[in-house]
Design an enzyme around this catalytic site. Structure first.
Site, short mmCIF file in Angstrom:
data_model
loop_
_atom_site.label_atom_id
_atom_site.label_comp_id
_atom_site.label_asym_id
_atom_site.label_seq_id
_atom_site.Cartn_x
_atom_site.Cartn_y
_atom_site.Cartn_z
N GLU A 264 -0.12 -16.58 -20.99
CA GLU A 264 0.47 -18.06 -21.82
C GLU A 264 -0.42 -19.45 -21.41
O GLU A 264 -0.60 -19.51 -20.27
CB GLU A 264 2.17 -18.11 -19.85
CG GLU A 264 2.82 -19.30 -20.59
CD GLU A 264 2.30 -20.70 -20.52
OE1 GLU A 264 2.10 -21.35 -21.33
OE2 GLU A 264 2.29 -20.66 -18.84
N CYS A 303 1.68 -27.74 -19.91
CA CYS A 303 1.21 -26.58 -21.32
C CYS A 303 2.43 -26.62 -21.94
O CYS A 303 2.27 -26.36 -23.17
CB CYS A 303 1.63 -24.72 -20.57
SG CYS A 303 2.61 -24.65 -19.55
#
Length: 683
Positions: A264, A303
């Site tokens: 990720e 993120c």
């Protein structure tokens, strides 16, 4: 110096490097992001990583495999409570990372919330067993003697999580919860800047005494050699930069060694403002609030933060002015320990330098700074003011491939829904894109085009704005991850993420063997018909216990009475001519629910006993019509027994098959009951 080294927790004990190891490999210094004071020294020099991984595969696997999904789920809840009881300690440490109280809530309470969520989902959506059944039975022979179905079992290795610096608590717990629930031991490797916060979290968990031996280990420091010791059955989950993930994916252990690698990574997330969302509408206002919140929460070190604000050309000036006005009015940058501060610092001075470097790249690539010079209120601290840029060229390469991982966003414009979708896709794959619009046609068209390049799409309109959890908030029940640049991995998403740590296998065999493997009775396997199964508590009930009822004739009077009594006078039950004209019926037929009622009367044991309640039916199918004069009987078999860990009763799923006098199946379904674990005093 050794006593100042942040410890690791490996092979069941706290560990620190020896002085000789530190001489050859000096530790990293971790400093307070606000004051610059030394907080900790971090090193894993001399740590036996191979031994830690072997310990997880042996001791951790053994202790976790002794527990069912439900037992692991209960431990997750207990761990959440233990962390909640001492979370003030975590909040105090979190300020050293530059996080405000609100930022810390996202990280700490958010992480604890993941444990609570997976505890609940584990008990509701997984069996109280060690094997999970995936999908229905596949008949492989005409006589039912050979069957197939899919099952999931725990991977035999260790799950190593390599986490980013921005969420030391949430980042670890959102990976740990599904891994633990799956029955796989975990090694947590936090990023160095926030390692002291992750270490304290693990210490609380260890102090609780709840962790099965070997189920959790912590490596404070480098873990570069992980792939040298990883093998088939291991999982490595990485959160961090796209460039690092790309390098890790190419390791032979991943390419040919069978190690599962999930990533990720950073992504250039977007938020699209619909052309209908003009100034003064709830969608416009919600859009501006969301962009500012994503720029400033965790100082933009997320993120999932919005990096590209994609807005209609005609609204660009108003959007830019509204964002700048809100930042000036609402955002106070400073020490998170100071009252009134709404945005803290970046995680480190090094991170500030990197953010400002990327901002310069954006400017060199065509971005014009509208707000924020990138200066900070402290010389060696890690503060950066919110920075808003605008690109006149919406297709400028830099705005779509350069991420300043801080309080930075760029405005670009579009003319049509098709162009907005094209701009979203230029990010190369994102974790999330949001859309603010009340125009359902625009939202539907755009979403269909952008969904494939995003892990999540959030739609914000006046109906949902108050309840919305926000653009940048991954939820335990929804998938977190995304294609392309976002890493191609997938985390969270409820029990979906549990299955990432389990192997799906097709099994083939007789009903007896499949029953033994799965713990669920399969038609054709052995049955036992002694005492009526409704007279048995869970202590005595066994899968395969069965009762076969007497027959009951269904009369025309029964059908007529049921129709009049219930009001269900559908013509197939009341009009012979109309029913006969229906291609599915030979004439008037019995109501399906009349047959279910008769079936209950045929199999029930009416006296008080271990069966406490009937709470539903599953997989009901009506197969053969029943005409007046037909006779029916029911065969009821204990199919699955699910004791509840925290209650004095459990659930029993019964296989119910209603047949007629010709042995044709009339209806099939599962009956769900709650049954006492112990015999009732009356028995």
């Amino acid at each position: 110096m050794t006593h100042s080294i942040l410890p690791s927790f490996v092979q069941g004990a706290w560990w620190q490097p020896a002085p000789t190891d530190l001489t050859a490999h000096p530790p990293a210094e971790v400093r307070d992001a606000v004051t610059g004071d030394l907080v900790a020294l971090v090193s894993s020099a001399g740590l036996d990583l191979a031994g830690a991984m072997d310990y997880a595969r042996a001791t951790g696997q053994e202790s976790l495999s002794a527990l069912t999904f439900h037992q692991r789920a209960i431990i997750l809840k207990q761990l959440a409570l233990a962390l909640t009881e001492r979370k003030a300690e975590l909040y105090e440490l979190s300020t050293r990372t530059g996080a405000t109280k609100a930022d810390s809530w996202v990280d700490i309470d958010g992480g604890i919330g993941v444990l609570f969520t997976y505890s609940g989902k584990g008990r509701r959506e997984l069996p109280n067993a060690r094997v999970q059944i995936d999908g229905p039975v596949e008949p492989l022979s005409k006589d039912g003697s050979f069957l197939g179905r899919h099952i999931r079992t725990t991977l035999p290795g260790v799950a190593v999580q390599i986490n980013a610096f921005n969420f030391p608590i949430w980042g670890a717990l959102e990976k740990f919860a599904p891994t633990f629930l799956a029955g796989m031991p975990t090694i947590i490797k936090p990023a160095t800047p926030g390692a002291y916060l992750a270490e304290h979290m693990v210490r609380i968990m260890v102090d609780s005494g709840l962790l099965p031996a070997g189920s959790v280990q912590l490596v404070s420091g480098s873990i570069r050699a992980v792939f040298d010791h990883a093998k088939l059955g291991d999982v490595v989950s990485f959160t961090g930069s796209a460039s690092t993930a790309k390098a890790l994916k190419t390791h032979p252990a991943v390419q040919t060694g069978g190690v599962i690698f999930g990533a990720e990574t950073d992504s250039i997330n977007a938020s699209v403002l619909g052309p209908d969302a003009v100034a003064g509408t709830p969608e416009f206002d919600g859009y501006v609030r969301q962009v500012v919140a994503e720029m400033t929460t965790k100082a933009g070190q997320k993120c999932t933060a919005i990096r590209r604000a994609i807005v209609p050309t005609k609204l660009a000036d108003e959007v830019a002015a509204a964002i700048a006005t809100r930042i000036v009015a609402k955002v106070v940058v400073g020490d998170p320990r100071t009252d009134g501060t709404t945005m803290g610092s970046l995680a480190s001075a090094e991170q500030r330098a990197e953010v400002l470097r990327q901002v310069n790249r954006l400017v060199e690539g065509g971005g014009r700074v509208l707000l924020g010079a990138g200066q900070s209120p402290g010389g060696d601290s890690a503060f950066v003011d919110p920075i808003l840029l605008r690109f006149e060229n919406s297709y400028a390469e830099r705005v779509h491939d350069t991420e300043a991982f801080g309080p930075v966003a760029s405005i670009i414009t579009y003319e049509s829904a098709a162009e907005a979708a094209e701009l979203v896709a230029l990010g190369g794959g994102s974790l999330v894109t949001s859309v603010a619009s009340a125009d359902a046609d625009f939202v539907a068209t755009l979403t269909r085009h952008i969904a494939s390049s995003n892990g999540r799409v959030l739609v914000l309109d006046r109906t949902s704005s108050r309840a919305s959890t926000g653009h940048g908030s991954p939820l335990p029940s929804l998938v977190h991850g995304g294609p392309g640049r976002a890493g191609g991995g997938e985390e969270l998403g409820g029990v979906r993420s549990v299955f990432h740590y389990m192997q799906r296998t097709a099994i083939q065999g007789s009903p007896e063997m499949l029953t033994a493997i799965t713990g669920v009775w399969h038609a054709g396997a052995q049955t036992r018909a002694d005492t009526h199964p409704f007279r048995k508590s869970l202590q005595d009930l066994r899968v395969g216990d069965q009762v076969v009822s007497e027959e009951r004739e269904v009369t025309l009077d029964d059908i007529t009475h049921f129709a009049e009594f219930t009001g269900d006078t559908f013509y197939a039950h009341t009009d012979e001519t109309a029913a006969a004209a229906n291609p599915f019926f030979p004439g008037r037929v019995a109501h399906g629910y009349l047959l279910l009622s008769f079936a209950a009367g045929l199999f029930v044991s009416p006296d008080p006993g271990p069966v406490l309640a009937n709470y539903g039916l599953e997989s009901l199918r009506f197969i053969t019509p029943v005409s007046p004069g037909d006779r029916v009987r029911v065969t009821l078999t204990a199919k699955q027994i699910v004791p509840r860990e925290t209650d004095d009763y459990g659930e029993v799923h019964w296989d119910a098959v209603l047949t007629n006098q010709n042995e044709e199946v009339v209806a099939s379904y599962d009956v769900l009951t709650l049954v006492s674990k112990m015999p009732s005093p009356a028995n």
